[in-house]
Motif scaffolding. Structure first.
Motif, mmCIF file in Angstrom:
data_model
loop_
_atom_site.group_PDB
_atom_site.id
_atom_site.type_symbol
_atom_site.label_atom_id
_atom_site.label_comp_id
_atom_site.label_asym_id
_atom_site.label_seq_id
_atom_site.Cartn_x
_atom_site.Cartn_y
_atom_site.Cartn_z
ATOM 1 N N MET A 1 0.715 -1.235 0.043
ATOM 2 C CA MET A 1 -0.069 0.178 -0.012
ATOM 3 C C MET A 1 0.944 1.161 0.124
ATOM 4 S SD MET A 1 -2.986 1.319 2.782
ATOM 5 C CE MET A 1 -4.034 0.059 2.608
ATOM 6 N N THR A 2 0.461 2.208 -0.680
ATOM 7 C CA THR A 2 1.178 3.496 -0.804
ATOM 8 C C THR A 2 1.069 4.037 0.478
ATOM 9 O OG1 THR A 2 0.653 3.671 -3.031
ATOM 10 C CG2 THR A 2 1.438 5.806 -1.972
ATOM 11 N N THR A 3 2.043 4.794 0.909
ATOM 12 C CA THR A 3 2.186 5.885 2.057
ATOM 13 C C THR A 3 2.601 7.086 1.686
ATOM 14 O OG1 THR A 3 2.805 4.188 3.620
ATOM 15 C CG2 THR A 3 3.277 6.110 4.355
ATOM 16 N N LEU A 4 1.678 8.085 2.171
ATOM 17 C CA LEU A 4 1.744 9.614 1.881
ATOM 18 C C LEU A 4 1.509 10.303 3.005
ATOM 19 C CD1 LEU A 4 1.264 11.773 -0.328
ATOM 20 C CD2 LEU A 4 -1.159 11.582 -0.055
ATOM 21 N N ASP A 29 -2.362 4.691 2.528
ATOM 22 C CA ASP A 29 -2.040 4.928 3.814
ATOM 23 C C ASP A 29 -1.899 6.423 4.129
ATOM 24 O OD1 ASP A 29 -2.082 4.322 6.538
ATOM 25 O OD2 ASP A 29 0.063 3.092 6.320
ATOM 26 N N LEU A 30 -2.730 7.157 4.369
ATOM 27 C CA LEU A 30 -2.321 8.667 4.594
ATOM 28 C C LEU A 30 -2.354 9.008 5.802
ATOM 29 C CD1 LEU A 30 -2.664 11.636 3.274
ATOM 30 C CD2 LEU A 30 -5.207 11.379 3.778
ATOM 31 N N LEU A 56 5.633 9.383 -0.970
ATOM 32 C CA LEU A 56 5.608 10.853 -1.151
ATOM 33 C C LEU A 56 5.162 11.786 0.168
ATOM 34 C CD1 LEU A 56 5.311 13.038 -3.299
ATOM 35 C CD2 LEU A 56 2.838 12.531 -3.686
ATOM 36 N N LEU A 57 5.723 12.832 0.176
ATOM 37 C CA LEU A 57 5.556 13.732 1.166
ATOM 38 C C LEU A 57 4.846 15.036 0.406
ATOM 39 C CD1 LEU A 57 6.992 14.651 4.602
ATOM 40 C CD2 LEU A 57 6.783 16.543 2.817
ATOM 41 N N ILE A 119 -2.659 11.780 -7.734
ATOM 42 C CA ILE A 119 -1.333 11.827 -7.016
ATOM 43 C C ILE A 119 -1.309 10.472 -6.923
ATOM 44 C CG2 ILE A 119 -0.206 12.167 -4.802
ATOM 45 C CD1 ILE A 119 -1.969 14.706 -4.677
ATOM 46 N N ILE A 120 -1.876 9.582 -6.321
ATOM 47 C CA ILE A 120 -1.683 8.151 -6.175
ATOM 48 C C ILE A 120 -1.478 7.315 -7.624
ATOM 49 C CG2 ILE A 120 -2.544 5.757 -5.330
ATOM 50 C CD1 ILE A 120 -1.661 8.266 -3.195
#
Length: 123
Positions: A1-4, A29-30, A56-57, A119-120
């Motif tokens: 899962m992508t973490t942002l 995962d925001l 990404l931040l 973005i994702i």
């Protein structure tokens, strides 16, 4: 899962992005932070625990204590976070804001309101 990680002093903008994430059921995962310092502490804690950095931040350009550019500059100087993708966001469409952000080391400049799904998808 992508973490942002999303950093913004506006409670409305933090709420909006979290709301969109839940409403559109975006698989991310925001983590939302109201200050650059809180985001930096969370990044350092993740690194100390051996967790990977977020993919990404995104940091708001204009914040009262530490601008998004200040945070990006600090992260680019830290070897632990050099590879992390960094973006600046703002309601401003001024060319000089975009240029300053990219010169500071941001990989992207995003205008508000943020399109979380896009973005994702672009990560």
């Amino acid at each position: 899962m992508t973490t942002l990680f999303y950093v913004d002093d506006s409670k409305d903008d933090l709420f909006y992005l979290d709301y969109i994430c839940r409403r559109q059921q975006i698989d991310v995962d925001l983590f939302c932070f109201p200050t650059a310092e809180m985001a930096l502490e969370a990044l350092e804690m993740r690194a100390a625990e051996g967790k990977t950095s977020p993919e990404l931040l995104v940091a708001d350009l204009y914040m009262p204590l530490d601008s998004g550019i200040g945070l990006i500059t600090r992260l680019r100087l830290d070897d632990r976070f050099k590879a992390m993708r960094l973006a600046i966001c703002s309601g401003s469409d001024a060319a000089e804001d975009r240029a300053r952000s990219l010169e500071a080391g941001a990989d992207a400049y995003m205008e508000k309101p943020l399109d979380l799904a896009a973005i994702i998808h672009n990560l």
